[in-house]
Design a protein around this motif. Structure first.
Motif, PDB file in Angstrom:
ATOM      1  N   HIS A 196       8.854  25.165  29.595  1.00 38.36           N
ATOM      2  CA  HIS A 196       9.610  23.791  28.783  1.00 38.36           C
ATOM      3  C   HIS A 196      10.590  23.830  29.678  1.00 38.36           C
ATOM      4  CE1 HIS A 196      10.563  21.218  26.186  1.00 38.36           C
ATOM      5  NE2 HIS A 196      12.348  22.520  26.379  1.00 38.36           N
ATOM      6  N   ASP A 197      10.835  25.522  30.060  1.00 39.25           N
ATOM      7  CA  ASP A 197      12.441  25.536  30.611  1.00 39.25           C
ATOM      8  C   ASP A 197      11.852  24.747  32.287  1.00 39.25           C
ATOM      9  OD1 ASP A 197      13.444  26.730  28.710  1.00 39.25           O
ATOM     10  OD2 ASP A 197      13.225  28.204  29.325  1.00 39.25           O
ATOM     11  N   LEU A 198      11.108  24.907  32.941  1.00 36.82           N
ATOM     12  CA  LEU A 198      10.918  24.232  34.439  1.00 36.82           C
ATOM     13  C   LEU A 198      11.075  22.795  34.528  1.00 36.82           C
ATOM     14  CD1 LEU A 198       8.077  26.784  35.850  1.00 36.82           C
ATOM     15  CD2 LEU A 198      11.133  26.940  35.994  1.00 36.82           C
ATOM     16  N   ASP A 199      10.228  22.319  32.895  1.00 41.92           N
ATOM     17  CA  ASP A 199      10.305  21.081  32.647  1.00 41.92           C
ATOM     18  C   ASP A 199      11.899  20.822  32.597  1.00 41.92           C
ATOM     19  OD1 ASP A 199       9.145  18.558  32.755  1.00 41.92           O
ATOM     20  OD2 ASP A 199       9.832  17.639  30.463  1.00 41.92           O
ATOM     21  N   GLU A 200      12.556  20.936  32.299  1.00 42.30           N
ATOM     22  CA  GLU A 200      14.162  20.523  31.603  1.00 42.30           C
ATOM     23  C   GLU A 200      14.951  20.178  33.379  1.00 42.30           C
ATOM     24  OE1 GLU A 200      15.556  22.910  28.711  1.00 42.30           O
ATOM     25  OE2 GLU A 200      14.226  21.222  27.049  1.00 42.30           O
ATOM     26  N   ARG A 201      14.865  21.578  33.765  1.00 40.76           N
ATOM     27  CA  ARG A 201      15.140  21.573  35.076  1.00 40.76           C
ATOM     28  C   ARG A 201      14.824  20.679  36.676  1.00 40.76           C
ATOM     29  NH1 ARG A 201      19.741  22.029  37.614  1.00 40.76           N
ATOM     30  NH2 ARG A 201      19.836  22.874  39.604  1.00 40.76           N
ATOM     31  N   ILE A 202      13.791  20.689  36.208  1.00 41.69           N
ATOM     32  CA  ILE A 202      12.938  19.263  37.432  1.00 41.69           C
ATOM     33  C   ILE A 202      13.370  18.009  36.925  1.00 41.69           C
ATOM     34  CG2 ILE A 202      11.656  18.251  37.901  1.00 41.69           C
ATOM     35  CD1 ILE A 202       9.595  21.704  37.431  1.00 41.69           C
ATOM     36  N   HIS A 203      13.294  17.908  35.166  1.00 37.19           N
ATOM     37  CA  HIS A 203      13.912  16.701  35.024  1.00 37.19           C
ATOM     38  C   HIS A 203      15.712  16.211  34.731  1.00 37.19           C
ATOM     39  CE1 HIS A 203      14.229  12.801  32.293  1.00 37.19           C
ATOM     40  NE2 HIS A 203      15.102  13.816  31.570  1.00 37.19           N
ATOM     41  N   ASP A 204      15.957  17.049  35.195  1.00 39.17           N
ATOM     42  CA  ASP A 204      17.482  17.453  35.795  1.00 39.17           C
ATOM     43  C   ASP A 204      18.374  17.124  36.919  1.00 39.17           C
ATOM     44  OD1 ASP A 204      18.192  18.033  32.738  1.00 39.17           O
ATOM     45  OD2 ASP A 204      19.033  20.547  33.490  1.00 39.17           O
ATOM     46  N   LEU A 205      17.292  18.249  37.982  1.00 38.87           N
ATOM     47  CA  LEU A 205      17.128  16.972  39.003  1.00 38.87           C
ATOM     48  C   LEU A 205      16.826  15.891  39.316  1.00 38.87           C
ATOM     49  CD1 LEU A 205      16.171  20.449  40.481  1.00 38.87           C
ATOM     50  CD2 LEU A 205      18.430  20.051  40.597  1.00 38.87           C
ATOM     51  N   SER A 206      15.706  15.531  38.773  1.00 35.76           N
ATOM     52  CA  SER A 206      15.716  14.272  38.837  1.00 35.76           C
ATOM     53  C   SER A 206      16.639  12.706  38.804  1.00 35.76           C
ATOM     54  CB  SER A 206      14.275  14.067  38.096  1.00 35.76           C
ATOM     55  OG  SER A 206      14.250  13.846  37.069  1.00 35.76           O
ATOM     56  N   ARG A 207      17.598  13.501  37.974  1.00 35.62           N
ATOM     57  CA  ARG A 207      18.617  12.719  37.589  1.00 35.62           C
ATOM     58  C   ARG A 207      19.724  12.606  38.376  1.00 35.62           C
ATOM     59  NH1 ARG A 207      18.975  15.185  31.744  1.00 35.62           N
ATOM     60  NH2 ARG A 207      20.675  15.920  32.527  1.00 35.62           N
ATOM     61  N   LEU A 208      19.165  13.495  39.413  1.00 36.58           N
ATOM     62  CA  LEU A 208      20.779  13.557  40.378  1.00 36.58           C
ATOM     63  C   LEU A 208      20.569  12.086  41.645  1.00 36.58           C
ATOM     64  CD1 LEU A 208      21.485  17.017  40.757  1.00 36.58           C
ATOM     65  CD2 LEU A 208      22.475  15.236  39.736  1.00 36.58           C
ATOM     66  N   SER A 209      21.431  11.102  41.870  1.00 34.59           N
ATOM     67  CA  SER A 209      21.389  10.283  42.611  1.00 34.59           C
ATOM     68  C   SER A 209      20.398  10.618  44.271  1.00 34.59           C
ATOM     69  CB  SER A 209      22.298   9.058  42.956  1.00 34.59           C
ATOM     70  OG  SER A 209      23.682   9.829  43.160  1.00 34.59           O
ATOM     71  N   TYR A 210      21.216  12.121  44.005  1.00 31.26           N
ATOM     72  CA  TYR A 210      20.936  12.381  45.874  1.00 31.26           C
ATOM     73  C   TYR A 210      20.899  13.853  45.663  1.00 31.26           C
ATOM     74  CZ  TYR A 210      22.036  14.427  50.285  1.00 31.26           C
ATOM     75  OH  TYR A 210      21.397  14.932  51.083  1.00 31.26           O
ATOM     76  N   LEU A 211      19.659  14.634  46.733  1.00 33.22           N
ATOM     77  CA  LEU A 211      19.289  16.425  46.088  1.00 33.22           C
ATOM     78  C   LEU A 211      19.985  16.549  47.319  1.00 33.22           C
ATOM     79  CD1 LEU A 211      15.943  15.698  44.370  1.00 33.22           C
ATOM     80  CD2 LEU A 211      18.264  16.648  43.362  1.00 33.22           C
ATOM     81  N   THR A 212      20.879  17.477  47.732  1.00 31.34           N
ATOM     82  CA  THR A 212      20.851  18.607  48.761  1.00 31.34           C
ATOM     83  C   THR A 212      19.699  18.868  48.633  1.00 31.34           C
ATOM     84  OG1 THR A 212      21.144  20.289  47.871  1.00 31.34           O
ATOM     85  CG2 THR A 212      23.487  19.317  47.476  1.00 31.34           C
ATOM     86  N   GLU A 213      19.031  19.214  50.625  1.00 29.08           N
ATOM     87  CA  GLU A 213      18.040  20.224  51.173  1.00 29.08           C
ATOM     88  C   GLU A 213      18.682  21.868  49.752  1.00 29.08           C
ATOM     89  OE1 GLU A 213      17.038  21.666  55.324  1.00 29.08           O
ATOM     90  OE2 GLU A 213      18.885  19.851  55.807  1.00 29.08           O
ATOM     91  N   GLN A 214      18.788  21.890  49.694  1.00 26.93           N
ATOM     92  CA  GLN A 214      18.502  23.618  48.377  1.00 26.93           C
ATOM     93  C   GLN A 214      18.114  23.290  47.217  1.00 26.93           C
ATOM     94  OE1 GLN A 214      22.187  25.836  48.254  1.00 26.93           O
ATOM     95  NE2 GLN A 214      20.906  27.043  46.642  1.00 26.93           N
ATOM     96  N   GLN A 215      18.502  21.245  46.488  1.00 25.04           N
ATOM     97  CA  GLN A 215      18.149  21.121  45.499  1.00 25.04           C
ATOM     98  C   GLN A 215      16.062  20.766  45.708  1.00 25.04           C
ATOM     99  OE1 GLN A 215      21.468  18.475  45.027  1.00 25.04           O
ATOM    100  NE2 GLN A 215      21.748  19.548  43.737  1.00 25.04           N
ATOM    101  N   GLN A 216      16.341  20.178  46.686  1.00 22.96           N
ATOM    102  CA  GLN A 216      14.854  18.910  47.205  1.00 22.96           C
ATOM    103  C   GLN A 216      13.515  20.970  46.986  1.00 22.96           C
ATOM    104  OE1 GLN A 216      14.980  17.364  51.194  1.00 22.96           O
ATOM    105  NE2 GLN A 216      17.256  15.704  49.553  1.00 22.96           N
ATOM    106  N   TYR A 217      14.099  21.608  47.733  1.00 27.69           N
ATOM    107  CA  TYR A 217      13.514  23.216  47.793  1.00 27.69           C
ATOM    108  C   TYR A 217      13.718  23.162  46.899  1.00 27.69           C
ATOM    109  CZ  TYR A 217      11.904  27.749  48.797  1.00 27.69           C
ATOM    110  OH  TYR A 217      10.867  28.758  48.803  1.00 27.69           O
ATOM    111  N   GLU A 218      14.958  23.426  45.691  1.00 28.70           N
ATOM    112  CA  GLU A 218      14.118  24.289  44.202  1.00 28.70           C
ATOM    113  C   GLU A 218      13.589  23.615  43.748  1.00 28.70           C
ATOM    114  OE1 GLU A 218      17.465  25.125  40.175  1.00 28.70           O
ATOM    115  OE2 GLU A 218      17.966  24.444  42.085  1.00 28.70           O
TER     116      GLU A 218
END
Length: 84
Positions: free
Chosen positions: A31-53
């Protein structure tokens, strides 16, 4: 009819959540991973590090799902819990 086919899995999951600390931890982490993935998916732009994460989190989440499903199958006598 699909709901009736899923009910045994729900019963097994509910039972494991009540009685198995390791299972609860896996579900909580999933569940925690799902929430973090959801948080990242809401960003309009992901850095390389965020994409890797995000990719890494998705792999970990899938591995956890596999472990959770294996525990459910083992508890249910190895039978599939839902019809395909």
């Amino acid at each position: 009819m699909a709901d009736a086919q899923l009910r045994p899995a729900d019963d097994v999951k509910t039972s494991l959540l009540r009685t198995d600390e390791a299972f609860r931890q896996l579900v909580s982490e999933h569940h925690d991973l799902d929430e973090r993935i959801h948080d990242l998916s809401r960003l309009s732009y992901l850095t390389e590090q965020q994409q890797y994460e995000a990719a890494s989190l998705k792999k970990r989440k899938l591995a956890l799902k596999d472990r959770i499903e294996a525990m459910l199958r083992a508890r249910d006598g190895g039978h599939p819990l839902a019809a395909p």
